[in-house]
Design a protein around this motif. Structure first.
Motif, PDB file in Angstrom:
ATOM      1  N   SER A 236       0.858  -1.185   0.000  1.00 33.37           N
ATOM      2  CA  SER A 236       0.000   0.000   0.000  1.00 33.37           C
ATOM      3  C   SER A 236       0.895   1.237   0.000  1.00 33.37           C
ATOM      4  O   SER A 236       1.787   1.365   0.838  1.00 33.37           O
ATOM      5  CB  SER A 236      -0.892  -0.009   1.242  1.00 33.37           C
ATOM      6  OG  SER A 236      -1.708   1.130   1.277  1.00 33.37           O
ATOM      7  N   PHE A 237       0.621   2.159  -0.941  1.00 36.12           N
ATOM      8  CA  PHE A 237       1.481   3.330  -1.121  1.00 36.12           C
ATOM      9  C   PHE A 237       0.823   4.604  -0.613  1.00 36.12           C
ATOM     10  O   PHE A 237      -0.396   4.746  -0.622  1.00 36.12           O
ATOM     11  CB  PHE A 237       1.868   3.472  -2.598  1.00 36.12           C
ATOM     12  CG  PHE A 237       2.700   2.329  -3.096  1.00 36.12           C
ATOM     13  CD1 PHE A 237       4.066   2.311  -2.893  1.00 36.12           C
ATOM     14  CD2 PHE A 237       2.117   1.243  -3.733  1.00 36.12           C
ATOM     15  CE1 PHE A 237       4.849   1.244  -3.331  1.00 36.12           C
ATOM     16  CE2 PHE A 237       2.882   0.173  -4.170  1.00 36.12           C
ATOM     17  CZ  PHE A 237       4.244   0.181  -3.966  1.00 36.12           C
ATOM     18  N   ARG A 238       1.664   5.558  -0.189  1.00 34.82           N
ATOM     19  CA  ARG A 238       1.206   6.818   0.363  1.00 34.82           C
ATOM     20  C   ARG A 238       0.536   7.712  -0.684  1.00 34.82           C
ATOM     21  O   ARG A 238      -0.561   8.175  -0.457  1.00 34.82           O
ATOM     22  CB  ARG A 238       2.370   7.551   1.040  1.00 34.82           C
ATOM     23  CG  ARG A 238       1.943   8.478   2.129  1.00 34.82           C
ATOM     24  CD  ARG A 238       3.131   8.998   2.924  1.00 34.82           C
ATOM     25  NE  ARG A 238       3.835   8.000   3.712  1.00 34.82           N
ATOM     26  CZ  ARG A 238       3.426   7.493   4.866  1.00 34.82           C
ATOM     27  NH1 ARG A 238       2.296   7.879   5.382  1.00 34.82           N
ATOM     28  NH2 ARG A 238       4.141   6.609   5.525  1.00 34.82           N
ATOM     29  N   PRO A 239       1.138   8.014  -1.803  1.00 34.07           N
ATOM     30  CA  PRO A 239       0.408   8.855  -2.754  1.00 34.07           C
ATOM     31  C   PRO A 239      -0.762   8.058  -3.330  1.00 34.07           C
ATOM     32  O   PRO A 239      -0.575   6.951  -3.826  1.00 34.07           O
ATOM     33  CB  PRO A 239       1.427   9.183  -3.848  1.00 34.07           C
ATOM     34  CG  PRO A 239       2.680   8.476  -3.505  1.00 34.07           C
ATOM     35  CD  PRO A 239       2.469   7.678  -2.267  1.00 34.07           C
ATOM     36  N   ARG A 240      -1.950   8.584  -3.189  1.00 33.85           N
ATOM     37  CA  ARG A 240      -3.140   7.866  -3.650  1.00 33.85           C
ATOM     38  C   ARG A 240      -3.110   7.593  -5.155  1.00 33.85           C
ATOM     39  O   ARG A 240      -3.787   6.704  -5.638  1.00 33.85           O
ATOM     40  CB  ARG A 240      -4.404   8.626  -3.272  1.00 33.85           C
ATOM     41  CG  ARG A 240      -4.585   8.714  -1.777  1.00 33.85           C
ATOM     42  CD  ARG A 240      -6.015   9.046  -1.415  1.00 33.85           C
ATOM     43  NE  ARG A 240      -6.148   9.233   0.011  1.00 33.85           N
ATOM     44  CZ  ARG A 240      -6.487   8.280   0.856  1.00 33.85           C
ATOM     45  NH1 ARG A 240      -6.693   7.069   0.421  1.00 33.85           N
ATOM     46  NH2 ARG A 240      -6.605   8.525   2.136  1.00 33.85           N
TER      47      ARG A 240
END
Length: 123
Positions: free
Chosen positions: A58-62
């Motif tokens: 899961s990545f921070r920038p949407r």
């Protein structure tokens, strides 16, 4: 005791929860700094008498799409070890029996704590 030794004890609890079919989820959390990678999740796949997991990055920038891969627990362990202490300082095991948290402090010492279960059923 080094954090690696404590992690072995923690991982035995992960394997035990799978054996008991109580494993609900595993989450790597408490990132070091502000990396793009926010979490790594493992979710169970109990099918055909064989246990596999879905590993999700899961990545921070949407705008960045999450990545999911199906794999064995042993393959997932390699990835988790690669990110332990380099990207993440804690790993949380959620099972229907108990929640177990493995943390590494600033001195590189691992600790394991147990709490009441968050999940009542494995989905």
């Amino acid at each position: 005791m080094t954090y690696q030794e404590d992690f072995i004890v923690f991982w035995q609890q992960v394997k035990q929860s799978i054996k008991e079919e109580a494993f609900a989820k595993l989450t790597m959390a408490k990132t070091i700094g502000k990396p793009e990678l926010k979490n790594i999740f493992l979710r169970p796949i109990y099918a055909d008498g064989e246990f596999k997991v879905i590993l999700k990055y899961s990545f921070r920038p949407r705008e960045t799409e999450d990545i999911e891969e199906e794999m064995t627990l042993e393959e997932a362990l390699i990835i988790i070890k690669e990110h332990l202490k380099t990207s993440f300082l804690s790993v949380l095991l959620f099972s229907t029996a108990k929640d177990v948290t493995f943390k590494i402090n600033k001195k590189g010492i691992g600790t394991i704590t147990e709490n009441y279960p968050t999940f009542k059923n494995v989905s």
